[in-house]
Write a protein that holds these residues in place. Structure first.
Motif, short mmCIF file in Angstrom:
data_model
loop_
_atom_site.label_atom_id
_atom_site.label_comp_id
_atom_site.label_asym_id
_atom_site.label_seq_id
_atom_site.Cartn_x
_atom_site.Cartn_y
_atom_site.Cartn_z
N LEU A 31 0.92 -1.14 0.03
CA LEU A 31 -0.13 0.02 -0.04
C LEU A 31 0.59 1.42 0.06
O LEU A 31 0.47 2.46 -0.34
N GLY A 32 2.18 1.09 0.05
CA GLY A 32 2.95 2.29 -0.11
C GLY A 32 2.59 3.35 1.15
O GLY A 32 2.23 3.22 2.03
N CYS A 33 2.68 4.44 0.51
CA CYS A 33 2.26 5.65 1.31
C CYS A 33 1.08 5.97 1.77
O CYS A 33 0.65 6.55 2.93
N ALA A 34 -0.14 5.09 1.44
CA ALA A 34 -1.31 4.96 1.88
C ALA A 34 -1.25 4.09 3.15
O ALA A 34 -2.57 3.75 3.72
N GLY A 35 -0.35 3.24 3.32
CA GLY A 35 -0.41 2.17 4.31
C GLY A 35 -0.75 2.55 5.74
O GLY A 35 -1.46 1.67 6.54
N GLY A 36 -0.25 3.69 6.17
CA GLY A 36 -0.49 4.16 7.63
C GLY A 36 -1.81 4.11 7.75
O GLY A 36 -2.41 3.78 8.87
N VAL A 37 -2.64 5.05 7.01
CA VAL A 37 -4.08 5.17 7.37
C VAL A 37 -4.81 4.03 6.92
O VAL A 37 -5.59 3.75 7.94
N LEU A 76 -10.17 3.65 -5.22
CA LEU A 76 -8.93 3.22 -6.30
C LEU A 76 -9.42 3.86 -7.25
O LEU A 76 -10.54 3.69 -8.02
N PHE A 77 -8.39 4.54 -8.21
CA PHE A 77 -8.52 5.29 -9.14
C PHE A 77 -8.32 4.40 -10.64
O PHE A 77 -7.23 3.92 -10.47
N PRO A 78 -9.25 4.31 -11.41
CA PRO A 78 -9.04 3.57 -12.80
C PRO A 78 -7.77 3.90 -13.76
O PRO A 78 -7.70 5.11 -13.58
N GLU A 79 -7.25 2.78 -14.10
CA GLU A 79 -6.26 3.11 -15.15
C GLU A 79 -5.02 3.92 -14.57
O GLU A 79 -4.38 4.82 -15.37
N THR A 80 -4.63 3.83 -13.33
CA THR A 80 -3.61 4.72 -12.71
C THR A 80 -2.56 3.69 -12.21
O THR A 80 -1.70 4.24 -11.16
N ARG A 81 -2.28 2.36 -12.35
CA ARG A 81 -1.57 1.47 -11.64
C ARG A 81 0.08 1.78 -11.79
O ARG A 81 0.63 1.62 -10.96
N PHE A 133 -2.32 9.20 -0.16
CA PHE A 133 -2.63 8.48 -1.48
C PHE A 133 -1.36 7.73 -1.80
O PHE A 133 -0.16 7.67 -1.23
N GLY A 134 -1.58 6.35 -2.27
CA GLY A 134 -0.65 5.34 -2.69
C GLY A 134 -0.61 4.76 -3.86
O GLY A 134 -1.52 5.03 -4.70
N PRO A 135 0.36 3.74 -3.91
CA PRO A 135 0.21 2.87 -5.16
C PRO A 135 -1.23 2.13 -5.31
O PRO A 135 -1.89 1.95 -4.43
N GLY A 136 -1.87 2.41 -6.50
CA GLY A 136 -2.93 1.69 -6.81
C GLY A 136 -3.50 2.18 -8.20
O GLY A 136 -3.99 1.45 -9.03
N PHE A 137 -3.57 3.45 -8.32
CA PHE A 137 -3.39 4.52 -7.53
C PHE A 137 -4.61 4.69 -6.68
O PHE A 137 -5.51 4.78 -6.95
N THR A 138 -4.40 4.90 -5.19
CA THR A 138 -5.37 4.83 -4.45
C THR A 138 -5.52 6.04 -3.43
O THR A 138 -4.39 6.53 -2.98
#
Length: 358
Positions: A144-150, A225-230, A339-344
């Motif tokens: 989850l990268g930067c989004a993992g703490g939340v 999760l935002f579409p087409e942002t991986r 916000f983090g990988p996903g992009f999420t």
């Protein structure tokens, strides 16, 4: 049909402790080493060094002494350092977050990390070091990268809400510095050298039936999760290690979406505490524009960025800790956002108030 018990009280944040990495270093020192490392790269290194001065960062703390990163670290040595340093930092944070009287009562452990691999997972060492309950349910969370703490706090909140007697320990550690690939002379890697640092944190979340004073309550969360942002953010795994991926499009995605997401979760509440993940100066600027924030609103995130850099998932917990410890702290509604990988996007609504009743 019998339903699982759900307490009428929201889960509470009983404690939070953060741990710096063992080796502090100034931004100027890092810039000097990186400038020498990238000599001969296919971009103007001298001109690009301005990114260090403009990053909003004055110092960081790292897992290793600065010179060690430029001596050449292979995947095996990187991971050996990761296991040792990450394990010690997590035990340090957890020892301060979990009082001895509660250690045998911990029911779940959520461990968040995206910058190293540990099997068995890192919480096993913390359980042994602190004498935590050996039958605690272990939930490692990776990617989850930067989004993992939340996200880690939100998972703990959901667990504590579904089991009112639960006592959930959240462990979070990121040693992003250990992913540096010295042979990667790309501008992307150069910019990453200007941003990332290391840190760890531990938080204790209690279900509604667990008594005790608290730092605040944890409300509902949201994931988007935002579409087409991986391709915007993540790791590109190479033979020599993990190459960081982050796109210059990221601030634009934050700017376009943050306002709607925050409004949905705030649900009409006036947010007093914006607990933001400061991914970099451009991310803070995107929050400022999207949410119409003042310098006072942004100060906890900006000061955390200045003191520690971007510690990925851990950073937002350092921001929360700074808010709770501020001399002029005032109780009130808060919102954790990252916000983090996903992009999420990960968001969590909280009600902060030191000494909240149990």
């Amino acid at each position: 049909m019998r339903k699982d018990p759900v307490s009428t009280r929201e889960p509470r944040l009983l404690s939070l402790a953060v741990a710096e990495a063992p080796h502090p270093v100034s931004q100027a020192e890092v810039a000097e080493h990186v400038g020498a490392l990238f000599e001969g790269a296919d971009f103007d290194v001298g001109e690009s060094l301005a990114v260090f001065a403009n990053a909003g960062i004055r110092r960081r703390t790292l897992a290793l002494p600065l010179d060690a990163y430029f001596a050449g670290l292979g995947p095996e040595l990187r991971n050996r350092h990761f296991l040792g340093v990450a394990g010690r930092m997590l035990s340090d944070a957890a020892e301060r977050a979990v009082p001895p009287a509660l250690r045998s009562r911990v029911t779940h452990i959520v461990t968040v990390c995206s910058s190293g691999i540990a099997t068995p997972s890192l919480e096993c060492g913390v359980i042994e070091d602190l004498g935590l309950a050996p039958d605690a349910r272990r939930i490692p969370v990776f990617g989850l990268g930067c989004a993992g703490g939340v996200a880690g706090l939100a998972i703990a909140r959901d667990l504590a809400r579904s089991a009112p007697e639960a006592l959930v320990l959240v462990l979070c550690v990121e040693l992003t510095s250990l992913t540096l690939l010295t042979e990667d002379k790309s501008l992307r890697n150069f910019v990453a050298c200007a941003l990332f640092g290391d840190g760890a944190a531990a938080a204790l979340v209690a279900g509604g039936d667990v008594e005790g004073r608290a730092l605040g309550t944890l409300g509902p969360g949201r994931t988007r999760l935002f579409p087409e942002t991986r391709a915007l953010m993540g790791w590109d795994v190479r033979d020599r290690g993990w190459r960081v991926v982050f796109s210059p499009r990221i601030p634009g995605v934050v700017r376009r979406n943050a306002r709607e997401l925050v409004a949905e979760l705030a649900d009409g509440r006036a947010i007093r505490h914006f607990v933001l993940h400061p991914g970099g100066q451009k991310i803070l600027d995107a929050y400022r524009e999207a949410l119409l924030l003042s310098e006072e609103d942004l100060a906890p995130a900006a000061m955390t960025l200045a003191d520690y850099g971007n510690m990925s998932a851990v950073t937002v917990l350092f921001v929360l800790d700074r808010i709770l410890r501020a001399p002029g702290f005032r109780p009130g509604p808060g919102l954790l956002t990252a916000f983090g990988p996903g992009f999420t996007a990960e968001l969590l609504r909280v009600e902060l108030g030191r000494g909240a009743g149990g």
